[in-house]
Scaffold this active site. Sequence first.
Site, short mmCIF file in Angstrom:
data_model
loop_
_atom_site.label_atom_id
_atom_site.label_comp_id
_atom_site.label_asym_id
_atom_site.label_seq_id
_atom_site.Cartn_x
_atom_site.Cartn_y
_atom_site.Cartn_z
N LYS A 24 -5.65 0.02 6.46
CA LYS A 24 -5.36 -1.40 6.21
C LYS A 24 -3.87 -1.68 6.35
CE LYS A 24 -4.91 -4.45 2.21
NZ LYS A 24 -3.46 -4.21 2.02
N ASN A 25 -3.03 -0.70 5.99
CA ASN A 25 -1.58 -0.92 6.03
C ASN A 25 -0.96 -0.66 7.41
OD1 ASN A 25 -1.69 -1.66 3.39
ND2 ASN A 25 -0.72 0.16 2.56
N ARG A 98 -0.36 -11.74 3.20
CA ARG A 98 1.10 -11.72 3.34
C ARG A 98 1.53 -11.31 4.75
NH1 ARG A 98 3.44 -11.89 -1.69
NH2 ARG A 98 5.40 -11.15 -0.84
N CYS A 122 -1.85 -9.68 -3.30
CA CYS A 122 -2.24 -9.24 -4.64
C CYS A 122 -1.10 -9.48 -5.64
CB CYS A 122 -2.60 -7.75 -4.63
SG CYS A 122 -4.18 -7.41 -3.85
N ARG A 127 7.21 -9.50 -5.16
CA ARG A 127 7.45 -9.02 -3.80
C ARG A 127 8.10 -10.15 -3.00
NH1 ARG A 127 2.09 -5.83 -1.95
NH2 ARG A 127 1.05 -7.81 -2.32
N ASP A 312 -0.42 3.09 -4.60
CA ASP A 312 -1.82 2.72 -4.36
C ASP A 312 -2.80 3.83 -4.75
OD1 ASP A 312 -1.66 0.06 -3.36
OD2 ASP A 312 -0.86 0.82 -1.49
N ARG A 420 -11.02 -6.96 1.02
CA ARG A 420 -9.73 -7.05 1.72
C ARG A 420 -9.31 -5.70 2.29
NH1 ARG A 420 -4.87 -8.21 -1.17
NH2 ARG A 420 -3.95 -7.72 0.83
#
Length: 440
Positions: A24-25, A98, A122, A127, A312, A420
């Site tokens: 996902k990142n 984001r 989230c 941030r 995470d 997500r």
Amino acid sequence: MTDDVLLVHGGTPLEGEIHVRGAKNLVPKAMVAALLGSTPSRLRNVPDIRDVKVVRGLLELHGVTVRGGDVSGELLLDPTHVESATVADIDAHAGSSRIPILFCGPLLHRLGRAFIPGLGGCHIGDRPIDFHLEVLRHFGATVDKRPEGLYLEAPQRLRGAKIELPYPSVGTTEQVLLTAVMAEGTTELRNAAVEPEITDLICVLQKMGAIITMDTDRVIRITGVDRLEGYNHRAIPDRLEAASWACAALATGGNIYVRGAQQQPMMTFLNVFRKVGGAFEIDDDGIRFWHPGGALQAIALETDVAPGFQTDWQQPLVVALTQASGLSIVHETVYESRLGFTSALNQMGATIQLYRECLGGTPCRFGQRNFLHSAVISGPSKLQGAELVIPDLRGGFSYLIAALAAQGTSAVHGIDLINRGYENFMQKLADLGAHVEMGG
């Protein structure tokens, strides 16, 4: 409370096999990178998650043609006809993601202007996007803040810059990379993030024709080029999802084979998993995680940016630590509000005390700022089913693990948030023998 409620009948060990696809990142960022190419790109191992859908929608709004490939998990992205999109359309598509902030550099290169709506994501800590805006100004962009969002322009070609980050922010490092590759001259980024997903994004950009070097001291140097081509890339697997399932195996006394998981990006996690008393076995196709029986061991742990223990990974592991014998200490140094989810675990029968002090020696931004960012977990605890409301993505999956480990039935509200970042997790739960059903 939201309507999407999952009823979880806990107390059954999770056993079986699941498959983890691209991170996902990384995947949404690689999709944004396709904007920079003068020819189409092919991205493989793409998970079916909401962030991918959001970025696909935003790319299509800007004239990029996105379609599935011949095999599952493949996207073809053609940026030949990039154009501006309307403010209303961007706002409607961006939603809570984001990612739109990362469109700035590529759009400034392609169109000379960009619009970014208000950003979501989230709620796990502060941030701010100021890092991003400051970086873009360094490259020569002008930023106009208006009520509906940010308008950016590049009156001339963006220029390389010397940038030192006050903190190795992943998002800001990505911003620099996506902007510097076509900026005039050389960019030097100090105190850069070095997560595996950053390295994989650099691999994507290098395939496109970028010139990027990574030094061992968190310095990345980028020599700008005039033109980039499309790429053909297989995304790195999601080490954060893999670790979540590993913790689920540990907390429920189960045995899960995570197909697609890779050792190297998970080495720090694997060491901690072993210290707690978990067992794992690595082969060419994935990693098997299981609880070998006997008592789990309490540990002291501090989160950190890569190559440290990822924030995470912390929340799913904390659930497993409620089943360890003795006092475990967790010092969260990355996001100041990431331990808030533990109140629900206490409601289920865990014994977790939060502290404002730094319970550990790792340099920390929160020690004098009154945040509850250290936890002491006393175990083992018998968890009981409860009503749970998901606070954020990783915290949400952690609640799911706790509910699966608990005796009795839990009602987990807001389960859709997990979509997500966790592809097809309902089917994966079924494949592992979990007793769950959607409630009203």
